[in-house]
Write a protein that holds these residues in place. Structure first.
Motif, PDB file in Angstrom:
ATOM      1  N   GLY A   1      75.542 -39.667  -5.371  1.00  0.00           N
ATOM      2  CA  GLY A   1      76.551 -40.270  -5.760  1.00  0.00           C
ATOM      3  C   GLY A   1      76.271 -41.691  -6.566  1.00  0.00           C
ATOM      4  N   LEU A   2      75.759 -42.428  -6.429  1.00  0.00           N
ATOM      5  CA  LEU A   2      74.533 -43.330  -7.686  1.00  0.00           C
ATOM      6  C   LEU A   2      74.365 -42.420  -8.454  1.00  0.00           C
ATOM      7  CD1 LEU A   2      73.444 -46.230  -4.479  1.00  0.00           C
ATOM      8  CD2 LEU A   2      75.088 -46.075  -5.672  1.00  0.00           C
ATOM      9  N   LYS A   3      73.663 -41.413  -8.422  1.00  0.00           N
ATOM     10  CA  LYS A   3      72.814 -40.358  -9.624  1.00  0.00           C
ATOM     11  C   LYS A   3      74.055 -40.581 -10.002  1.00  0.00           C
ATOM     12  CE  LYS A   3      68.801 -39.484 -11.453  1.00  0.00           C
ATOM     13  NZ  LYS A   3      69.677 -39.555 -12.769  1.00  0.00           N
ATOM     14  N   LEU A   4      75.276 -39.691  -9.574  1.00  0.00           N
ATOM     15  CA  LEU A   4      75.633 -39.042 -10.812  1.00  0.00           C
ATOM     16  C   LEU A   4      76.599 -40.679 -11.587  1.00  0.00           C
ATOM     17  CD1 LEU A   4      77.700 -37.302 -11.758  1.00  0.00           C
ATOM     18  CD2 LEU A   4      78.960 -37.525  -9.900  1.00  0.00           C
ATOM     19  N   LEU A   5      76.782 -41.447 -10.659  1.00  0.00           N
ATOM     20  CA  LEU A   5      77.063 -42.789 -11.289  1.00  0.00           C
ATOM     21  C   LEU A   5      76.623 -43.211 -12.871  1.00  0.00           C
ATOM     22  CD1 LEU A   5      78.960 -44.677  -8.003  1.00  0.00           C
ATOM     23  CD2 LEU A   5      80.083 -43.245  -9.911  1.00  0.00           C
ATOM     24  N   GLU A   6      75.757 -43.106 -12.660  1.00  0.00           N
ATOM     25  CA  GLU A   6      74.089 -43.769 -13.847  1.00  0.00           C
ATOM     26  C   GLU A   6      74.816 -42.349 -14.772  1.00  0.00           C
ATOM     27  OE1 GLU A   6      69.671 -45.053 -13.931  1.00  0.00           O
ATOM     28  OE2 GLU A   6      70.016 -42.710 -12.839  1.00  0.00           O
ATOM     29  N   ASP A   7      74.452 -41.681 -14.229  1.00  0.00           N
ATOM     30  CA  ASP A   7      74.883 -40.258 -15.661  1.00  0.00           C
ATOM     31  C   ASP A   7      75.538 -40.881 -16.256  1.00  0.00           C
ATOM     32  OD1 ASP A   7      73.251 -37.879 -13.620  1.00  0.00           O
ATOM     33  OD2 ASP A   7      72.337 -39.323 -14.415  1.00  0.00           O
ATOM     34  N   LEU A   8      77.113 -40.552 -15.744  1.00  0.00           N
ATOM     35  CA  LEU A   8      78.337 -41.590 -16.385  1.00  0.00           C
ATOM     36  C   LEU A   8      78.614 -42.702 -16.484  1.00  0.00           C
ATOM     37  CD1 LEU A   8      80.865 -39.179 -13.172  1.00  0.00           C
ATOM     38  CD2 LEU A   8      80.081 -38.552 -16.024  1.00  0.00           C
ATOM     39  N   GLY A   9      77.491 -43.626 -16.369  1.00  0.00           N
ATOM     40  CA  GLY A   9      77.384 -44.758 -17.362  1.00  0.00           C
ATOM     41  C   GLY A   9      77.808 -45.945 -16.510  1.00  0.00           C
TER      42      GLY A   9
END
Lengths: 211, 415
Positions: free
Chosen positions: A157-165
């Motif tokens: 989830g954190l990685k996805l949040l990073e990808d989404l800015g």
């Protein structure tokens, strides 16, 4: 009076920053003022980009908090996705931390990743957190394996949040919070009734609610 | 230049360490304030008890604690005994250089102000100008040592160290500003916005001025050091280079602090604008907390654009069919073969041959023709085994290999 940098959509598309901005938006990235050049480009070209993306079934949204993102609004246009459990829990926890000045001000919005899980555990209880992050856990109660799977889901989830800015994941195990995290406060901003606010957001295609 | 490995190894060998709790530190500070050249034990105990009353009120047996503290500080070389009476009488003590330095750090906050930095950099410029003038007149190694190397090593480095100490004071002050902003917002929230903005602006303008001073003076300092290095022999040039590195560090500090503070300034401004002003009563935090608490039962999800990936199809290719591996079917079980038992018979043949032959090859030559050809090769080993049991081999250093027939040869033993 300052001359507008773009006089047509062609000028916008010809700009060196257009490919980077376009790709970022189509990948779901939220562009805030820390991405100085992209944010400035989108601000200057907003008038031309809004109708451009509408033709693809998307709305170029500029939040009052100071960030842009692309919102798919048509079933036949840009593909859309809803955030999974790990990203939603992490995002809301980070938004809560972002609103706490004692956390944010001293280190400029940088904190250890473990704070996210600590806050979730204190608000929801460990059992409910593991259950939300690992729905396939055994009914008898979370085991060591379930907890490990829950942590992995949170990391994804954190990685996805990073990808989404929404955040920057730093190499030393910490993360830096970014302004787009305030999007997780949309259901509680205006109205005192979150359900009413969620209904409005669903109608605007900004959130999805499970039946 | 001190070798790092030697330094670390030396400290490790000595077991160098420092352990000071708050009471110890306050005790040292109190002794420093007393400013006496020497302190007798009774005075030390009295001072410790006074400090203990403040830091650990109600602590049991302060006299005993004072004795232990005194011992502890002596072992760590923060206090030293200055009389030579030994056990004859109670000693007199004074603070060591280490103890004094630690206390001075805590007592004297050296804040980097424009005036103090300017004074230091101007003094440094003046010193370096003198060193440069001296270096133009130096003729002998002694001249270079006295008029260039020593001033660079001692005076100039002290000045640069002074600047670095003041930088640390400024860093500490910036840390306090961050804490103050956090505390203001935590306690007053919306009412604290203006105060936070004032704090930010003051510190930012101080940093900007400092950076300008550093940039301007650092350039002049580097120019002077470059001239000295050009004129000087190796030892003096090395000293000049070292000072130049320290000046570079000072400049880099200014640039890096300005950049970091600029980022922090913008972050706080955005935060004040987007979070504090939009939610003056802090209701959003509470509502979000409640929404998150019930999320597992009432989940909702943000929507975002999903990246699309172009599916790249491979070119179709004809793969050649590999022939199936096949072998003729055979009998899984073969009927057993009757084989004559050779053991005793072979041994008898070997014994008879030993009566006549004196070499292993001779024995094998005599016995082998009486064995069926397919079994001759394995029989040779059994023959050698029997020979070894019934005769004693005499082996010279190198044994010859001797043919026994046109197909076989054997390592020769002389029996």
């Amino acid at each position: 009076m300052m001359e507008h940098p773009y006089r047509s959509l062609e000028d916008v598309v010809q700009d060196d920053l257009f490919p980077e901005a376009d790709l970022a938006l189509r990948r779901g990235r939220h562009v805030d003022q820390e991405d100085t050049s992209l944010y400035t480009f989108l601000s200057d070209a907003q008038t031309y980009l809004e109708p451009f993306y509408r033709r693809f079934g998307g709305d170029l949204v500029k939040s009052a908090d100071g960030y842009f993102y692309l919102l798919p609004v048509s079933a036949k246009g840009l593909p859309r996705r809803s955030l999974p459990n790990g990203a939603m829990l992490a995002g809301q926890a980070l938004a809560l931390l972002f609103l706490d000045p004692s956390v944010v001000m001293k280190e400029g919005g940088v904190l250890p990743r473990a704070r996210v899980l600590e806050l979730l555990a204190s608000l929801l209880g460990e059992r409910r957190v593991v259950g939300a992050l690992n729905p396939r856990r055994r009914a008898s109660g979370p085991s060591h394996v379930d907890e490990e799977l829950a942590r992995q889901e949170l990391d994804r989830g954190l990685k996805l949040l990073e990808d989404l800015g929404f955040v920057d994941l730093l190499p030393d195990g910490r993360l830096k919070m970014r302004t787009p995290l305030l999007r997780f406060t949309d259901p509680v901003r205006e109205s005192t009734d979150p359900r009413e606010a969620l209904a409005l957001l669903v109608a605007a295609n900004r959130v999805e609610v499970e039946a | 230049m001190t070798d790092l490995h030697t330094l670390v190894a030396g400290l490790q060998k000595q077991g160098a360490s420092l352990h000071l709790d708050t009471t110890d530190l306050c005790f040292l500070a109190a002794l420093h304030v007393k400013s006496q050249s020497s302190l007798d034990e009774e005075l030390l105990f009295d001072v410790y008890e006074q400090v203990c009353d403040v830091t650990e009120p109600g602590a049991a047996n302060p006299r005993k604690r004072a004795t232990h503290a005194l011992q502890r500080l002596r072992e760590q070389r923060l206090l030293g005994r200055v009389d030579g009476a030994g056990l004859v009488k109670a000693g007199e003590y004074a603070m060591t250089r280490l103890g004094t330095a630690i206390v001075e750090f805590f007592l004297h906050e050296e804040v980097l102000t424009r005036e103090s930095l300017t004074l230091l950099t101007k003094t440094l410029l003046s010193q370096l100008s003198d060193v440069l003038r001296a270096s133009r007149r130096c003729e002998t190694d002694e001249d270079w040592e006295r008029h260039v190397v020593t001033p660079l090593n001692v005076t100039v480095r002290d000045l640069v160290s002074g600047i670095e100490r003041r930088q640390r004071g400024m860093d500490a002050q910036q840390e306090e500003v961050r804490t103050r902003i956090a505390d203001l917002l935590q306690s007053d929230w919306f009412a604290a916005v203006e105060a936070c903005e004032d704090l930010l602006t003051q510190t930012a303008s101080t940093l900007r001025e400092l950076h300008e001073v550093l940039l301007q003076d650092a350039t002049q300092l580097q120019n002077l050091l470059a001239e000295i290095e050009f004129l000087a022999p190796e030892r003096a040039a090395h000293a000049a280079r070292h000072v130049s590195e320290q000046v570079d560090r000072v400049s880099a500090w200014g640039q890096e602090r300005l950049r970091a503070w600029s980022d922090y300034f913008q972050f706080v401004q955005r935060y004040l604008r987007s979070v504090v002003r939009l939610d003056p009563k802090r209701a959003v935090s509470q509502r979000l907390r409640e929404l998150l608490a019930e999320w597992p039962e009432r989940p909702w999800r943000l929507v975002a654009a999903e990246p699309t990936y172009v599916r790249l199809m491979r070119e179709p290719e004809d793969r050649p069919l590999r022939p199936r591996v096949a072998r003729p079917a055979g009998l899984r079980e073969r009927p057993p073969e009757v084989v004559a038992v050779e053991g005793d018979e072979l041994e008898g043949l070997v014994r008879e041959a030993l009566l006549v032959e004196t070499t292993l090859s001779g024995v094998v030559q005599r016995v082998l023709p009486q064995v069926d050809p397919p079994r001759q090769f394995p029989a040779v080993g059994r023959v050698a085994d029997h020979v070894a049991r019934h005769a004693r081999a005499q082996s010279p250093r190198e044994r010859q290999w001797v043919p026994v027939d046109d197909r076989l040869e054997i390592e020769e033993w002389t029996l």
